[in-house]
Design a protein around this motif. Structure first.
Motif: not given
Length: 91
Positions: A25-27, A29-51
């Motif tokens: 996730i960090e660094d 470019p697919q996840f802009d952690l300074t934007a709401t949409e990027g944070i949401s994408n990252a959260v759901f990416h983490i949830l999918r990874n955790a099954n």
């Protein structure tokens, strides 16, 4: 001297997620952690990874997060909404 199995599993899950976020996730470019949409994408990416979220299966969960980037009034409101939904907020 023996770790309770449930605690061991939770600690492993936390470690897994920390390593995943660091490497995927960090660094990235697919996840802009300074934007709401990027944070949401990252959260759901983490949830999918955790099954936690599985493709083609309707989830029966509610995902709530926040608190660090909203005002105190908004935090208190969302906390109360969580209580009304039957959830326990963690401070």
């Amino acid at each position: 001297g023996v770790m309770i199995k449930g605690i061991q599993e939770h600690l492993f899950a936390v470690l897994r997620d920390i390593l995943f976020v660091q490497s995927e996730i960090e660094d990235n470019p697919q996840f802009d952690l300074t934007a709401t949409e990027g944070i949401s994408n990252a959260v759901f990416h983490i949830l999918r990874n955790a099954n936690f979220l599985r493709p083609q299966i309707n989830p029966n969960i509610v995902v709530c997060w926040g608190g660090h980037s909203i005002s105190s009034d908004e935090y208190d409101y969302t906390k109360q909404v969580g209580y009304q939904m039957g959830l326990r907020a963690l401070d």
